[in-house]
Design an enzyme around this catalytic site. Sequence first.
Site, PDB file in Angstrom:
ATOM      1  N   VAL A   1      12.449 -26.073 -20.102  1.00  0.00           N
ATOM      2  CA  VAL A   1      11.553 -26.458 -19.012  1.00  0.00           C
ATOM      3  C   VAL A   1      10.143 -26.057 -19.412  1.00  0.00           C
ATOM      4  O   VAL A   1       9.928 -25.029 -20.064  1.00  0.00           O
ATOM      5  CB  VAL A   1      11.952 -25.796 -17.680  1.00  0.00           C
ATOM      6  N   CYS A   2       9.169 -26.869 -19.033  1.00  0.00           N
ATOM      7  CA  CYS A   2       7.758 -26.594 -19.254  1.00  0.00           C
ATOM      8  C   CYS A   2       7.491 -26.395 -20.752  1.00  0.00           C
ATOM      9  O   CYS A   2       8.041 -27.112 -21.580  1.00  0.00           O
ATOM     10  CB  CYS A   2       7.334 -25.400 -18.403  1.00  0.00           C
TER      11      CYS A   2
END
Length: 228
Positions: free
Chosen positions: A98-99
């Site tokens: 994520v990210c």
Amino acid sequence: MHIVMLVFPQFTQLDLTGPFEVFARMPDTKISLAWKTTDPVTDGNGLRIVPTVDFDHCARADILFVPGGFGQMALMEDEATLTFLRRQAEGAQWITSVCTGSLVLAAAGLLTGYRATSHWQWIDQLTLFGAEPVRERVVIDRNRITGAGVSSGIDFALTLAAQLHGERMARTIQLSMEYDPAPPFDGGSPGKADPKIVAYLNDRLAGIAGERQAAAERAAARLRDGAD
């Protein structure tokens, strides 16, 4: 199903805890929080998380997950972490992030030739590692699943839950969490936000942007040198 979630100094806690909440509600699942030691790790805003296992004693992952955060810059040049990720990825069914966790996977050579996403401010750095940036909330390419910015972690994890256990289970988890987003402002992406706010945020992060770009370029050069 063994899920290995990397933790590290200066990570973004919601990148980790959003998916963790979903994973913890999946059946027959064990979660390990892995770092170099089992000493507490402090996120970018001061929250302390205690790893459950160190790199040397971490069992093989079925799912490997990397969150993002400003500590990602150091990780992209941290050979112990990159080696751990490569070793875990060898037997993993799913390799995920994520990210800016996707940039760490990329620095380990695990996204070369894959479509992937990241936070909108840093997504273009994926090209340095031979990945194809895709500006979508969640991107699946073969056994890689990547989520965009911080809050996309829950969407990413529900997507993975559906892949593993079917849509009915994913919907059940979503309902159990009462995950029914209704943000007070329709401005959570640069395409929807007031351009003045986008410019303001970019200005605030101008200093760190240069550091992140330089770190990504160094990591990409190391990856290329290793491939040669």
